[in-house]
Enzyme design. Sequence first.
Site, PDB file in Angstrom:
ATOM      1  N   ASP A  23      25.520  -3.774  55.889  1.00  0.00           N
ATOM      2  CA  ASP A  23      26.982  -3.949  55.888  1.00  0.00           C
ATOM      3  C   ASP A  23      27.687  -2.871  56.702  1.00  0.00           C
ATOM      4  OD1 ASP A  23      26.871  -1.708  54.200  1.00  0.00           O
ATOM      5  OD2 ASP A  23      27.043  -2.926  52.390  1.00  0.00           O
ATOM      6  N   ARG A  54      32.578  -0.481  58.323  1.00  0.00           N
ATOM      7  CA  ARG A  54      32.033  -0.913  57.022  1.00  0.00           C
ATOM      8  C   ARG A  54      32.569  -2.313  56.758  1.00  0.00           C
ATOM      9  NH1 ARG A  54      30.719  -2.760  52.565  1.00  0.00           N
ATOM     10  NH2 ARG A  54      30.143  -1.525  50.732  1.00  0.00           N
ATOM     11  N   ASP A  88      28.990  -6.086  49.774  1.00  0.00           N
ATOM     12  CA  ASP A  88      28.115  -4.934  49.568  1.00  0.00           C
ATOM     13  C   ASP A  88      26.675  -5.410  49.694  1.00  0.00           C
ATOM     14  OD1 ASP A  88      27.497  -2.320  49.126  1.00  0.00           O
ATOM     15  OD2 ASP A  88      28.037  -2.273  47.014  1.00  0.00           O
ATOM     16  N   GLU A  99      21.065  -1.416  49.755  1.00  0.00           N
ATOM     17  CA  GLU A  99      20.807  -0.198  50.518  1.00  0.00           C
ATOM     18  C   GLU A  99      19.482  -0.319  51.268  1.00  0.00           C
ATOM     19  OE1 GLU A  99      22.938   2.427  50.725  1.00  0.00           O
ATOM     20  OE2 GLU A  99      24.338   1.272  49.522  1.00  0.00           O
ATOM     21  N   ARG A 159      35.008   5.512  57.781  1.00  0.00           N
ATOM     22  CA  ARG A 159      34.643   4.238  58.412  1.00  0.00           C
ATOM     23  C   ARG A 159      35.800   3.239  58.350  1.00  0.00           C
ATOM     24  NH1 ARG A 159      29.328   3.025  54.938  1.00  0.00           N
ATOM     25  NH2 ARG A 159      30.934   3.337  53.350  1.00  0.00           N
TER      26      ARG A 159
END
Length: 271
Positions: A94, A159, A164, A167, A201
Site C-alpha cells: 500500500d 500511502r 491497509d 506488512e 507520506r
Amino acid sequence: MGVLCFGGEKSKAKKERKKQEKLRKKEEKLRKKQEKKQRKQEKKKQKNGCFGCGSKKNKDKKTGSKSVKPVSGAEQDLLFTVLSVPVKSVSDGDGIKIAWEPKGEELPREAWDLVNKLKTSAATFDKKEVERCSALLEKKYDVKFDDKSEKVYKELRVRFRAIDAPERNQVFGAEAWEYVKKRLEGKLVTVRVYDKDQYGRAVADVIVLPENKILNEELVAEGMAWHYKAYDNRKHLEILEQQARTERKGLWREPNPIPPWEFRKQSKKTK
C-alpha cells in the site's frame, strides 16, 4: 465458478447488484465534483508557489493517529493531483514513491530562477554554488537536483488511501507487494492526494493509466488489502471487501488472516 440462486436468493442477489451499481455511480459523481473543485484549488496554489503543499490544517492532521475520525470520499477535500507520472519504487502493498520533472506553473518564478542558476553553476563546475542552490531548492520548494542528468525533479512518497495491506514481513505481505509491482510495471499513474500522514507520506488514491482504475479499490477487490474502516467509511469499499471474503480471494484464502493494524500492535509488544 457460478453460483446458483433460487427464489428469494436470486431476487436478493439482483437487489445487491443494483445497490452496488448505484453506489458506484454515486462515487463517480462525487469524484467528478471533487476534480472540478480541485482544479480551482490547484490554480491558486500554483500561483502562490505551494503546489501540493496543502493547508496548514491538513499538514497538521496525522492520518493513522487516533485523533483522525473516519471520513467519506465526499467529506475529505482533495489537496492536489499529480498527473501521469512514472512510479519510482514500490515499498509494500500500500505504498509507492513517484518522481517527476516539474513543468511551468508547478513552480513559482523564483524557483525557476534558482533552477537556471543551478544549471549554470553545474555547467561551469562551480561545486559550492551547485551545493548551495541544490540545498535551497530542496528546502524551500521541495525540488531535488540530479547532478548526472542535470535535471530537477519532485519526489513524493505515497500511502494508499482507505486501505491497509499486509506488512512485508506478515503472511501474504510479499504477495501483496508483488501484486502492486507487477500491476504498475511500465505504467504511468495519476495520484490524487487528500492528506499527509505522520510519516510525511501523501495519503492518496492511485489511478493506473491508461485504464483509469483506482488501484486502492482493486487491491481490496482482489483480496490484497483490507478496507481501512477506522479511517474511511465509504460503503462501496466495504462491499468490495465482503465480496473478496465470500469468494476467498487473495489473503482471504488464509484460515485466520490478521489485520495489519493488529499485526503492527503485536510486533511492537514483542520488541
